[in-house]
Design a protein around this motif. Structure first.
Motif, mmCIF file in Angstrom:
data_model
loop_
_atom_site.group_PDB
_atom_site.id
_atom_site.type_symbol
_atom_site.label_atom_id
_atom_site.label_comp_id
_atom_site.label_asym_id
_atom_site.label_seq_id
_atom_site.Cartn_x
_atom_site.Cartn_y
_atom_site.Cartn_z
ATOM 1 N N ASP A 150 0.848 -1.194 0.000
ATOM 2 C CA ASP A 150 0.000 0.000 0.000
ATOM 3 C C ASP A 150 0.884 1.245 0.000
ATOM 4 O OD1 ASP A 150 -2.194 1.672 0.083
ATOM 5 O OD2 ASP A 150 -2.545 1.427 2.236
ATOM 6 N N GLY A 151 1.841 1.259 -0.892
ATOM 7 C CA GLY A 151 2.739 2.417 -1.002
ATOM 8 C C GLY A 151 3.552 2.640 0.268
ATOM 9 N N TRP A 257 -9.241 -8.005 11.875
ATOM 10 C CA TRP A 257 -9.765 -6.699 11.438
ATOM 11 C C TRP A 257 -8.734 -6.063 10.504
ATOM 12 C CZ3 TRP A 257 -13.814 -4.081 14.701
ATOM 13 C CH2 TRP A 257 -14.328 -2.945 14.034
ATOM 14 N N THR A 258 -9.135 -5.820 9.279
ATOM 15 C CA THR A 258 -8.239 -5.231 8.276
ATOM 16 C C THR A 258 -9.022 -4.153 7.521
ATOM 17 O OG1 THR A 258 -8.875 -6.951 6.694
ATOM 18 C CG2 THR A 258 -6.873 -7.357 7.940
ATOM 19 N N THR A 259 -9.034 -2.940 8.053
ATOM 20 C CA THR A 259 -9.819 -1.867 7.434
ATOM 21 C C THR A 259 -9.374 -1.626 5.987
ATOM 22 O OG1 THR A 259 -10.071 -0.793 9.560
ATOM 23 C CG2 THR A 259 -10.442 0.581 7.623
ATOM 24 N N PHE A 260 -8.064 -1.670 5.766
ATOM 25 C CA PHE A 260 -7.540 -1.339 4.436
ATOM 26 C C PHE A 260 -7.278 -2.656 3.698
ATOM 27 C CE2 PHE A 260 -7.088 2.309 7.142
ATOM 28 C CZ PHE A 260 -7.440 3.364 6.316
ATOM 29 N N TYR A 261 -6.041 -2.942 3.321
ATOM 30 C CA TYR A 261 -5.759 -4.211 2.652
ATOM 31 C C TYR A 261 -5.720 -5.362 3.667
ATOM 32 C CZ TYR A 261 -4.244 -2.033 -1.790
ATOM 33 O OH TYR A 261 -4.173 -1.359 -2.981
ATOM 34 N N ARG A 405 -3.058 18.669 -4.474
ATOM 35 C CA ARG A 405 -3.068 17.236 -4.758
ATOM 36 C C ARG A 405 -2.190 16.540 -3.754
ATOM 37 N NH1 ARG A 405 -5.242 14.049 -5.451
ATOM 38 N NH2 ARG A 405 -4.688 12.569 -7.059
ATOM 39 N N ASN A 406 -2.465 15.259 -3.541
ATOM 40 C CA ASN A 406 -1.527 14.442 -2.778
ATOM 41 C C ASN A 406 -1.474 13.067 -3.434
ATOM 42 O OD1 ASN A 406 -3.798 13.078 -1.948
ATOM 43 N ND2 ASN A 406 -3.660 13.701 0.183
ATOM 44 N N HIS A 407 -0.933 12.092 -2.731
ATOM 45 C CA HIS A 407 -0.729 10.762 -3.322
ATOM 46 C C HIS A 407 -2.026 9.963 -3.377
ATOM 47 C CE1 HIS A 407 -0.960 10.077 0.898
ATOM 48 N NE2 HIS A 407 -1.085 8.770 0.681
ATOM 49 N N ASP A 408 -3.069 10.438 -2.710
ATOM 50 C CA ASP A 408 -4.328 9.682 -2.685
ATOM 51 C C ASP A 408 -5.290 10.205 -3.750
ATOM 52 O OD1 ASP A 408 -3.944 7.666 -0.806
ATOM 53 O OD2 ASP A 408 -4.257 9.042 0.868
ATOM 54 N N SER A 525 2.920 -5.624 -11.653
ATOM 55 C CA SER A 525 1.803 -6.410 -11.120
ATOM 56 C C SER A 525 1.440 -5.998 -9.690
ATOM 57 C CB SER A 525 2.134 -7.896 -11.174
ATOM 58 O OG SER A 525 3.269 -8.114 -10.385
ATOM 59 N N VAL A 526 2.410 -5.503 -8.933
ATOM 60 C CA VAL A 526 2.136 -5.113 -7.549
ATOM 61 C C VAL A 526 1.272 -3.848 -7.495
ATOM 62 C CG1 VAL A 526 3.274 -4.234 -5.467
ATOM 63 C CG2 VAL A 526 4.194 -6.225 -6.626
ATOM 64 N N LYS A 527 1.376 -3.019 -8.543
ATOM 65 C CA LYS A 527 0.677 -1.722 -8.507
ATOM 66 C C LYS A 527 -0.533 -1.654 -9.428
ATOM 67 C CE LYS A 527 4.927 0.834 -7.527
ATOM 68 N NZ LYS A 527 6.018 1.633 -8.127
ATOM 69 N N ALA A 528 -0.581 -2.546 -10.403
ATOM 70 C CA ALA A 528 -1.509 -2.381 -11.525
ATOM 71 C C ALA A 528 -2.965 -2.139 -11.121
ATOM 72 C CB ALA A 528 -1.410 -3.582 -12.440
ATOM 73 N N GLU A 529 -3.432 -2.778 -10.023
ATOM 74 C CA GLU A 529 -4.860 -2.651 -9.705
ATOM 75 C C GLU A 529 -5.187 -1.317 -9.010
ATOM 76 O OE1 GLU A 529 -6.147 -5.644 -6.961
ATOM 77 O OE2 GLU A 529 -4.828 -4.918 -5.372
ATOM 78 N N ASP A 530 -4.164 -0.597 -8.582
ATOM 79 C CA ASP A 530 -4.379 0.615 -7.791
ATOM 80 C C ASP A 530 -3.984 1.842 -8.621
ATOM 81 O OD1 ASP A 530 -4.352 2.658 -5.927
ATOM 82 O OD2 ASP A 530 -3.392 1.478 -4.345
ATOM 83 N N ASN A 531 -4.982 2.490 -9.241
ATOM 84 C CA ASN A 531 -4.621 3.575 -10.162
ATOM 85 C C ASN A 531 -4.210 4.877 -9.467
ATOM 86 O OD1 ASN A 531 -6.945 5.053 -9.617
ATOM 87 N ND2 ASN A 531 -7.995 4.518 -11.517
ATOM 88 N N ARG A 532 -4.130 4.853 -8.115
ATOM 89 C CA ARG A 532 -3.536 6.016 -7.455
ATOM 90 C C ARG A 532 -2.080 6.181 -7.894
ATOM 91 N NH1 ARG A 532 -4.489 4.916 -1.244
ATOM 92 N NH2 ARG A 532 -3.914 2.847 -1.968
ATOM 93 N N TRP A 533 -1.489 5.067 -8.416
ATOM 94 C CA TRP A 533 -0.097 5.164 -8.873
ATOM 95 C C TRP A 533 0.052 6.071 -10.084
ATOM 96 C CZ3 TRP A 533 3.838 4.185 -5.906
ATOM 97 C CH2 TRP A 533 3.648 3.313 -4.822
#
Ligand code: GLC
Length: 660
Positions: A150-151, A257-261, A405-408, A525-533
């Motif tokens: 998660d970055g 409990w895993t709020t995020f990933y 802007r920020n990274h999110d 592959s580690v980042k591809a699903e998360d377009n915040r990248w």
């Protein structure tokens, strides 16, 4: 000093007992003057610490033991605090407004994307100085789990630097060099969760009862289902739900409990040992020379059945206690709340309506950011003006982080009520913004992408860099000089507002050069699903070379930033200790903001339209401006008043000051 401070008699006897107990160890480890200093601070902040702890953990059988152990930790961290940092502690105690002054200008970047390593960042301190930066936020630098992290927000060791970036000695060296250059260093403290590879999580997974209590785990779905009834989802696309099943957990399997990933395990702050463990990490980082701890995802750190498990009253008690221990041990260090929550819940993070001066010193002004983009798309300033009217006009002992802007992703925090107040439909407006910034809306200049579409609520958010969202990417692709010019103006306009609003303006790396979306994440592959990248492009040092060329696009943006930063630093009325008042103008495209304090008045006028606009000059009087009026961005007297009107060029902003 003793007995001057008002304390309840219970607190005072607890303090006296503690001071007496600590005295021999203090005397053995610290010079007499340092012993006094510790005791003075301890007395000053004792109730800020003691009262929340009693409320949070007073019922625990081993409360007294935990309490004593906490003071051992404090003493140890204090005794080992390096001498230059002790001096910084004193300096900032003499200058408690150090983070509220207009000379603070922030920059945020990923170390690896900016300069490869921490040593690389040191090599680029001169670049930051040239830009006028005095506050640097390095995105997560502590050792993350291998693979997807998660970055970097899934930390497996808080006492080690990510080996790809360097080591603790590099971090210390960087902090020292930054301090020598007048730059404060901010790092992320991910305190809501650890990586599942963290030693605590590993021990819990192995069934160690002590560490089992560090996390929220459940043998079956009964409680998770009960909690899920009122819990939102942060990443509905790629991490649905808030609990993850680990079949190997303590042999029989448990829900975590895993709020995020699923690899980010939420910590259990109802356990005082977790509180103390996090305090230790704070001390450790403070003693490396960190000035600002960004409390990542802090609203989530306390859970309560039947709620959304965010912003619970105990969160504010925890912060108060964390802050009090830091004030005693390392008062140079301040907290920044990463609380992207509605204003009613956000303001208490700055001590408003809770405990003034006892919460975080800084908090992100997410609403201002969202409203700036909303205004850029609609060209109408009414929503921005209306919502800012509801924000506090002055803050005490704290201030905003303002940003474009920020990274999110950008989540459209425009409520139905706020939209209705200016005659808009909230749902439709949010839909419009999503269409506009994903480039689907006819005539849109933006090139962004949708992030996390929720088919049930139709909620979605937006990814994209400032320059791409502001139209520069599209304009350049079309080789349209007029559109390029407008896009450059838009980028500067947004930054003009965050530089004047009040708080610490935070520039996102590369925005000063107009960097575009980066689509290379798609092949990782580690980042591809998360377009915040896509809005986390690497620094383009080749582009940076043309920053001094006034004819290049990069040069125009960069120069604009320099002008804003220089003007900001010279404008003492931008000190946070003052009023922040949006004003209604007679032109629906022109935003006005009055900033004033005993050192003077400044009136910001900002044209959110691509055509020239005028407003009635009467507004100058409402902004408190008299006599000869000058725009301090250009150092020119205001020439543009004709027939009692002030004229603004497309997307122009004016920073007007009068005779003092
Ligand atoms: C914060 C970060 C975000 C991250 C989350 C979980 O919101 O800004 O990038 O995904 O925390 O740590």
């Amino acid at each position: 000093m003793h007995n001057i401070l008002q304390m309840s008699s219970t607190s005072r006897s607890a303090f006296e007992a503690l001071a007496a107990r600590l005295a021999p160890a203090l005397a053995a480890r610290c010079a007499p003057r340092d012993v006094d200093l510790f005791l003075i601070r301890l007395e000053s902040y004792f109730e800020d610490l003691y009262l929340p702890l009693v409320q949070l953990y007073g019922e625990y059988a081993d409360f007294q033991h935990q309490f004593n152990a906490l003071f051992e930790q404090m003493l140890d961290a204090y005794a080992t605090r390096p001498e230059p940092l002790r001096l910084l502690d004193l300096e900032r105690q003499f200058m408690p407004d150090w983070f509220q002054r207009p000379n603070l200008v922030g920059y945020v970047c990923y170390t690896e994307l900016f300069a490869g390593t921490l040593a690389g960042v040191r090599d680029h301190v001169s670049y930051l100085r040239e830009l006028g930066i005095t506050y640097l936020h390095l995105m997560p630098i502590l050792k993350p789990r291998p693979g997807a992290s998660d970055g970097g927000y899934a930390v497996m060791d808080y006492r080690a630097v990510n080996p790809a970036l360097g080591n603790m000695a590099d971090l210390q060296a960087l902090a020292t060099e930054l301090h020598a250059s007048g730059i404060s260093l901010c790092v992320d403290l991910v305190l809501n969760h650890t990586a599942k590879e963290h030693e605590w999580a590993q021990r819990a997974m192995a069934g160690d009862p002590e560490y089992l209590d560090y996390y929220y785990t459940f043998p079956d779905r009964a409680l998770p289902d009960a909690y899920e009834r009122t819990l939102p989802e942060v990443f509905p696309d790629f991490a649905p739900g808030n609990f993850s099943w680990y079949p190997e957990f303590a042999k029989s399997g448990r829900w975590v409990w895993t709020t995020f990933y699923d690899f980010q395990w939420d910590l259990n702050y109802t356990n005082p040992s977790v509180f103390r463990a996090m305090v230790d990490i704070m001390f450790f980082l403070a003693n490396q020379g960190i000035d600002v701890l960004r409390l990542d995802a802090v609203p989530f750190i306390w859970k309560r059945l039947g709620t959304n498990c965010q912003n619970q009253p105990e969160v504010y008690l925890l912060i108060e206690a964390f802050r009090a221990v830091m004030r005693v041990v390392a008062p140079a260090v301040i907290f920044k709340a990463e609380a992207i929550v509605p204003p009613d819940f956000l303001l208490p993070y700055l001590g408003i309506k809770t405990t003034v001066g006892k919460q975080c010193e800084l908090a992100y002004n997410n609403q201002l950011m969202v409203l700036l983009w909303s205004t850029l798309a609609s060209r109408q300033v009414k929503l921005l003006t209306e919502v800012l009217h509801q924000m506090p006009t002055m803050l005490l002992g704290s201030t905003w982080i303002t940003y474009v802007r920020n990274h999110d992703d950008i989540g459209w925090a425009v409520t139905d009520e706020d939209a209705a107040a200016v005659g808009e439909n909230g749902f439709l407006h949010r839909q419009f913004l999503n269409q506009f910034y994903s480039g689907e809306f006819p005539g849109s200049f933006a090139k962004g992408a949708l992030f996390q579409y929720n088919p049930v609520t139709h909620d979605t958010r937006i990814s994209g860099t400032t320059a791409s969202l502001a139209g520069l990417e599209a304009a350049l692709a079309q080789q349209d000089d007029h559109e390029i010019d407008l896009a450059v103006r838009r980028i500067l306009l947004l930054h003009s507002v965050i530089m004047t609003y009040g708080g610490v303006p935070l520039i996102y790396m590369g925005d000063e050069l107009g960097l575009f979306n980066d689509r290379s994440y798609l092949s990782d592959s580690v980042k591809a699903e998360d377009n915040r990248w896509m809005h986390r492009p690497p620094m383009d040092w080749t582009k940076a070379k043309s920053r001094h060329d006034p004819n290049s696009i990069v040069g125009r943006i960069y120069n604009g930033f320099i002008r804003l930063i220089t003007a900001r630093k010279s404008a003492r009325m931008l000190h946070c200790f003052g009023l922040i008042q949006p004003l209604w103008t007679d032109n629906s495209h022109v935003f006005a903001l009055s900033r004033s304090n005993p050192m003077g008045h400044l009136l910001l006028l900002a044209n959110f339209h691509e055509r020239e606009q005028s407003i009635k000059a009467d507004l100058l009087h409402f902004g408190g401006l008299r006599g000869n009026i000058k725009n301090i961005l250009t150092e020119e007297s205001l020439p543009a008043i004709t027939d009692k009107y002030i004229h603004l060029e497309p997307y122009e902003s004016l920073w007007l000051v009068g005779e003092q």
